[in-house]
Scaffold this motif. Structure first.
Motif, PDB file in Angstrom:
ATOM      1  N   THR A  87      93.049  34.864  39.529  1.00  0.00           N
ATOM      2  CA  THR A  87      93.096  36.388  39.384  1.00  0.00           C
ATOM      3  C   THR A  87      92.292  36.962  40.425  1.00  0.00           C
ATOM      4  O   THR A  87      91.166  36.307  41.038  1.00  0.00           O
ATOM      5  CB  THR A  87      92.800  36.623  38.068  1.00  0.00           C
ATOM      6  OG1 THR A  87      91.444  36.662  37.776  1.00  0.00           O
ATOM      7  CG2 THR A  87      93.673  36.119  36.956  1.00  0.00           C
ATOM      8  N   GLY A  94      90.469  41.361  41.374  1.00  0.00           N
ATOM      9  CA  GLY A  94      90.274  42.332  40.848  1.00  0.00           C
ATOM     10  C   GLY A  94      90.540  43.606  41.751  1.00  0.00           C
ATOM     11  O   GLY A  94      91.311  43.287  43.047  1.00  0.00           O
ATOM     12  N   ALA A 125      88.312  45.629  31.237  1.00  0.00           N
ATOM     13  CA  ALA A 125      88.043  45.127  32.471  1.00  0.00           C
ATOM     14  C   ALA A 125      87.352  45.721  33.302  1.00  0.00           C
ATOM     15  O   ALA A 125      87.108  45.365  34.677  1.00  0.00           O
ATOM     16  CB  ALA A 125      89.267  44.513  33.142  1.00  0.00           C
ATOM     17  N   LYS A 180      84.495  47.630  35.527  1.00  0.00           N
ATOM     18  CA  LYS A 180      82.964  47.043  35.836  1.00  0.00           C
ATOM     19  C   LYS A 180      82.338  48.578  36.644  1.00  0.00           C
ATOM     20  O   LYS A 180      81.177  48.230  36.683  1.00  0.00           O
ATOM     21  CB  LYS A 180      82.966  46.189  36.589  1.00  0.00           C
ATOM     22  CG  LYS A 180      83.540  44.825  35.972  1.00  0.00           C
ATOM     23  CD  LYS A 180      82.906  44.496  34.468  1.00  0.00           C
ATOM     24  CE  LYS A 180      81.552  43.640  35.007  1.00  0.00           C
ATOM     25  NZ  LYS A 180      81.221  42.968  33.695  1.00  0.00           N
ATOM     26  N   PHE A 191      87.627  47.539  38.675  1.00  0.00           N
ATOM     27  CA  PHE A 191      88.371  46.407  37.884  1.00  0.00           C
ATOM     28  C   PHE A 191      87.951  45.062  38.215  1.00  0.00           C
ATOM     29  O   PHE A 191      88.349  44.763  39.276  1.00  0.00           O
ATOM     30  CB  PHE A 191      89.670  46.500  37.544  1.00  0.00           C
ATOM     31  CG  PHE A 191      90.221  47.714  36.688  1.00  0.00           C
ATOM     32  CD1 PHE A 191      90.785  47.637  35.339  1.00  0.00           C
ATOM     33  CD2 PHE A 191      90.072  48.793  37.357  1.00  0.00           C
ATOM     34  CE1 PHE A 191      91.031  48.712  34.691  1.00  0.00           C
ATOM     35  CE2 PHE A 191      90.663  50.258  36.679  1.00  0.00           C
ATOM     36  CZ  PHE A 191      90.935  50.145  35.282  1.00  0.00           C
ATOM     37  N   LYS A 192      87.219  44.340  37.230  1.00  0.00           N
ATOM     38  CA  LYS A 192      87.072  42.872  37.582  1.00  0.00           C
ATOM     39  C   LYS A 192      88.315  41.973  37.604  1.00  0.00           C
ATOM     40  O   LYS A 192      89.411  42.512  37.120  1.00  0.00           O
ATOM     41  CB  LYS A 192      86.002  42.432  36.491  1.00  0.00           C
ATOM     42  CG  LYS A 192      86.734  42.137  35.183  1.00  0.00           C
ATOM     43  CD  LYS A 192      85.759  41.508  34.264  1.00  0.00           C
ATOM     44  CE  LYS A 192      86.275  40.985  32.764  1.00  0.00           C
ATOM     45  NZ  LYS A 192      85.352  40.266  32.122  1.00  0.00           N
ATOM     46  N   PRO A 193      88.232  40.839  38.266  1.00  0.00           N
ATOM     47  CA  PRO A 193      89.341  39.884  37.969  1.00  0.00           C
ATOM     48  C   PRO A 193      89.734  39.540  36.519  1.00  0.00           C
ATOM     49  O   PRO A 193      88.473  39.208  35.751  1.00  0.00           O
ATOM     50  CB  PRO A 193      88.954  38.724  38.791  1.00  0.00           C
ATOM     51  CG  PRO A 193      87.824  39.241  39.676  1.00  0.00           C
ATOM     52  CD  PRO A 193      87.294  40.200  38.945  1.00  0.00           C
ATOM     53  N   CYS A 218      96.379  40.314  38.542  1.00  0.00           N
ATOM     54  CA  CYS A 218      95.571  41.320  38.946  1.00  0.00           C
ATOM     55  C   CYS A 218      96.194  42.458  38.071  1.00  0.00           C
ATOM     56  O   CYS A 218      97.218  43.179  37.632  1.00  0.00           O
ATOM     57  CB  CYS A 218      95.806  41.754  40.376  1.00  0.00           C
ATOM     58  SG  CYS A 218      95.020  43.124  40.863  1.00  0.00           S
TER      59      CYS A 218
END
Length: 354
Positions: A203, A205, A240, A242, A294-296, A325
């Protein structure tokens, strides 16, 4: 479980789990007499729903919203608006392998420790599927905020960045591609990159930028409920997320005050807008713009080491249908949360005047 309600006057309470019978919400405080475009509400949900392209989760859900109260003859009545979105394509068996173990960077472990047990089917209440309810409420908030324009778009996937200033972008192009990036050349590169990440069982981000235009002066309370603080809380409540920055953001630390100050024009507008449309926690009438990182996605379709409920080290592998994603589907969620904040503060602003 506390913390399921957002807002002060324009208030949303959500309910439901990823693999339960339904998700939904109760929107309280919406003024009476607003003519609702139900198709527009469904269109917003369609932008968020799974299975819409090759670069998102292939869970097939119609995500049809049913409104049960608070609307009569096409207009809001001023009473609580109750609605539900029924789940129809759950595959709970896809999660049976993690019944007794914890996925890294998920909420599994902390839910178990906080509540004594957890719904392991897709994450239960911690699943991003909960955000479908926010999109419904946000779509209603948009119709309350007449004249205010909210446009979010993907501006970064991994290290691929959209460098064009938002003032030069055509927001009408956002929905022209699966990534929801208004620059078609950059969008094509992002899409290919996401596909390559998906093939690896991994994945990635990204960043969503949001621009809010035609906001009236005076929204936001100047101490604890600053408008940018409320927007930050709203965005950081999304799964998700961050990071959040508005206006000049972290880049502003490299500037001198004489460079960073927004000089006034005679009509009260400013020559620059490094403040991001908010000064002293209150909207100043200029464009509000911000970024959300957004994080992975934590679930990777690769083998990984973790622990079980007894603390034993185990090896398992992600299964099921997951986004490689998250940012393309999160665009309407960012817009919805921005709309909810602005709707709430529009009502709060009315209480400040005689």
């Amino acid at each position: 479980m506390a913390g399921n309600t957002f807002g002060t006057l324009f208030k949303l309470t959500t309910f439901g789990e990823s693999h339960g019978r339904a998700l939904g919400g109760v929107l309280d405080g919406c003024p009476a007499g607003i003519a609702l475009d139900l198709k527009a509400i469904q269109d917003e949900l369609n932008r968020r729903k799974p299975g819409q392209s090759a670069i998102v989760t292939q869970r097939k859900e119609p995500d049809t919203v049913e409104i049960y109260s608070g609307v009569f003859e096409g207009k809001t009545t001023g009473t609580p608006i109750g609605f539900a979105i029924h789940n129809t394509n759950q595959k709970s068996k896809d999660y049976s392998h993690i019944k007794d173990s914890y996925r890294p960077s998920h909420a599994d472990y902390v839910y178990d420790k906080k509540y004594g047990f957890r719904d392991y089917r897709g994450g239960g209440r911690s699943s991003a599927r909960e955000t479908a309810s926010r999109v419904v409420a946000g779509a209603i908030a948009k119709q309350f905020l007449k004249g205010v324009q909210i446009n979010a778009f993907v501006s970064q996937v991994g290290s691929l960045k959209l460098e064009t200033p938002y003032q030069e972008l055509d927001f009408k192009a956002i929905e022209s591609n699966a990534v929801r990036c208004p620059d078609t050349v950059t969008a094509a590169k992002m899409e290919e990159y996401i596909k390559s990440i998906k093939k690896q069982g991994d994945t990635i981000g990204g960043v969503i930028s949001c621009v809010v235009q035609n906001v009236p002066i005076g929204l936001g309370e100047p101490v604890f409920d600053k408008l940018h603080a409320e927007l930050g809380k709203a965005m950081l409540s999304i799964n998700a997320v961050k990071g959040f920055e508005y206006g000049s953001g972290f880049a502003g630390v490299e500037m001198k005050g004489s460079e960073h100050n927004d000089q006034y024009n005679s009509d009260g507008s400013t020559r620059s807008n490094l403040s991001g449309g908010i000064q002293g926690g209150i909207s100043n009438g200029m464009d509000i713009y911000f970024k959300v990182a957004f994080k992975p996605v934590a679930t990777v379709l690769q083998a990984y080491d973790t622990i079980d409920k007894e603390g034993n080290k185990v090896t398992t592998q992600g299964k099921g249908r997951h986004d490689p994603c998250v940012v393309p589907r999160a665009v309407p969620i960012v817009e919805a949360m921005a709309a909810l904040v602005l709707a709430d503060h529009t009502l709060l602003a009315r209480t400040n005047k005689v």
